[in-house]
Motif scaffolding. Sequence first.
Motif, short mmCIF file in Angstrom:
data_model
loop_
_atom_site.label_atom_id
_atom_site.label_comp_id
_atom_site.label_asym_id
_atom_site.label_seq_id
_atom_site.Cartn_x
_atom_site.Cartn_y
_atom_site.Cartn_z
N THR A 190 32.98 34.39 84.67
CA THR A 190 34.52 35.10 84.02
C THR A 190 35.52 34.23 84.97
N VAL A 191 36.20 33.54 83.61
CA VAL A 191 37.74 33.20 84.38
C VAL A 191 39.16 33.83 83.75
N ALA A 192 39.80 33.61 84.70
CA ALA A 192 40.82 34.82 84.71
C ALA A 192 42.19 33.02 84.76
N VAL A 193 43.05 33.33 83.77
CA VAL A 193 44.20 32.21 83.79
C VAL A 193 45.49 32.72 83.67
N TRP A 194 45.75 32.53 84.95
CA TRP A 194 47.88 32.96 84.72
C TRP A 194 48.62 31.93 84.14
N GLY A 195 49.10 32.44 83.26
CA GLY A 195 50.15 31.33 82.69
C GLY A 195 49.67 30.80 81.71
N CYS A 196 50.17 31.41 80.40
CA CYS A 196 49.81 30.80 78.61
C CYS A 196 51.18 29.70 78.46
N GLY A 197 51.24 28.57 79.10
CA GLY A 197 51.97 27.89 78.91
C GLY A 197 51.30 27.08 78.12
N PRO A 198 51.77 25.48 78.28
CA PRO A 198 50.55 24.53 77.03
C PRO A 198 49.56 23.86 78.41
N VAL A 199 49.67 24.04 79.80
CA VAL A 199 49.08 23.58 80.44
C VAL A 199 47.56 24.77 80.28
N GLY A 200 47.85 26.28 80.51
CA GLY A 200 47.44 27.49 80.76
C GLY A 200 46.68 27.38 79.05
N ALA A 217 43.34 36.00 80.41
CA ALA A 217 44.63 34.81 79.98
C ALA A 217 45.68 36.43 79.98
N ILE A 218 46.60 35.91 81.15
CA ILE A 218 47.61 36.76 81.80
C ILE A 218 49.02 36.38 81.41
N ASP A 219 49.99 36.81 81.11
CA ASP A 219 51.13 36.60 80.73
C ASP A 219 52.29 38.19 80.26
N HIS A 220 53.44 37.39 79.49
CA HIS A 220 54.41 38.64 79.22
C HIS A 220 54.84 38.11 77.87
N HIS A 221 54.50 36.88 77.55
CA HIS A 221 55.10 36.82 75.85
C HIS A 221 53.64 36.80 75.21
N PRO A 222 54.23 38.17 74.54
CA PRO A 222 53.96 38.13 73.16
C PRO A 222 53.11 36.78 72.48
N ALA A 258 36.56 32.83 88.67
CA ALA A 258 37.05 32.14 88.81
C ALA A 258 38.32 32.17 88.25
N CYS A 259 39.81 31.80 88.94
CA CYS A 259 41.04 31.81 89.04
C CYS A 259 42.17 31.04 88.48
N ILE A 260 42.22 30.63 87.09
CA ILE A 260 43.53 29.24 87.28
C ILE A 260 45.29 29.60 87.53
N ASP A 261 45.95 28.99 88.81
CA ASP A 261 47.13 29.16 88.77
C ASP A 261 47.68 28.01 87.31
N ALA A 262 48.18 28.95 86.35
CA ALA A 262 48.97 27.58 85.46
C ALA A 262 50.65 27.82 85.29
N VAL A 263 50.77 28.88 86.45
CA VAL A 263 52.25 29.33 86.73
C VAL A 263 53.30 28.26 87.64
N GLY A 264 52.94 28.51 88.56
CA GLY A 264 53.15 27.45 89.34
C GLY A 264 54.92 27.46 90.02
N LEU A 265 55.21 27.09 91.03
CA LEU A 265 56.03 27.21 91.92
C LEU A 265 57.59 27.90 91.47
N ARG A 294 50.01 33.89 94.45
CA ARG A 294 49.13 35.64 96.13
C ARG A 294 48.48 36.41 94.81
N GLN A 295 48.83 36.35 93.28
CA GLN A 295 48.39 37.62 92.90
C GLN A 295 46.63 36.31 93.00
N VAL A 296 46.54 35.47 92.43
CA VAL A 296 45.62 34.50 92.10
C VAL A 296 43.80 35.19 93.08
#
Length: 391
Positions: A190-200, A217-222, A258-265, A294-296
Amino acid sequence: MRALTWHGKQDVRVDTVPDPQIVNPRDCIIKITSTAICGSDLHLYDGYIPTMQAGDILGHEFMGEVVEVGHGNAKLKLGDRVVVPFTISCGSCFFCEHLQFSACDNSNPAHKADMSEIAYGYPMGGAFGYSHLTGGYAGGQAEYVRVPYSDVGPIVIPDGLEDEKVLFLSDILPTGWMAAENCAIEPGDTVAVWGCGPVGLFAIQSALILGAHRVIAIDHHPRRLELAKSLGAEILNFEDVDVHEALAEMTGGIGPDACIDAVGLESHGWAIDNVLDMAKAKVGLATDRTHALRQVIHCVRKGGRVSIPGVYGGMADKFPIGALMEKGLTVKSGQTHVQKYSKQLLEMIGEGKIDTTFLISHRMPLEKAPDGYKMFKEQQNDVTKVVLKPH
């Protein structure tokens, strides 16, 4: 020629600038046919990346037609359609020989490299349109661009593949792929991805291709969450749930493998640690807002893997080093070794195994690029990718 130039925080303009010229024998000049605004460009737009200078030409996702070739370049010929990696790599240094192209030791001019060496311990590799830490190279949000070491980076596109199918080979597709590869995905993971922008989104697509059993997938934009769902991911809106509790429940109390931080700074949200980060950044006591990272680290299972394609540039406060160590986590990060993945991903696009065009939400002429930046910054639910056409 016309080009998009940086003049300060949230101040970008299309100006008339000198045409690029061949400087070294391995250079080429490309007439840009398509270029795009990247989420990383917003870090420049927001003033988070240092060493930008007024008049710098932006843009590191671009492709076009070769119109001039240096006498030392035997790879390219006039008329070739090419996609150019955002990383500038010599192809022969220690790092390039080890396929770590973004760490190239020869692409960042010595006086420029001094700045990144002070910040990071060793000089960064060169990159297009991304501050003087990475060489101060002119970017590709322009009518033309000079490409150094152009016998190494550019990938020639066969006839029949239109720009929009291959443009993102320049950065975000290989970035998403490397992010997933860095998860060392095993059957059943199971892989969790933070941020559903282009890279996510490309990381989600890549993780599933590489064999992940589930992607969350974790984000807040519908709209971005819906795009993630359409790719096959389960979705969590961090405004509606406690992310740690939700992930624990979804994984039988273990946590994602595994977790992916596709959010950044530039993490968003009103979590107390992020509010403190924003306050400290305002007064210069911190640079990067690292709530997502931190959450990842908090959410990944013990012995799990953390992949960080999201861009970070400076110093982090309140970093959970204890959790990182005590949980026995493996962390991989870094700018993308684009050239390592170009051929494989181009073949997959040609075979119809990867589609990238779903991401494009807006197409604009280069002259409208400042509007494109403003839209991408302020309307992230609706604006997933802006493609600019200089000609």
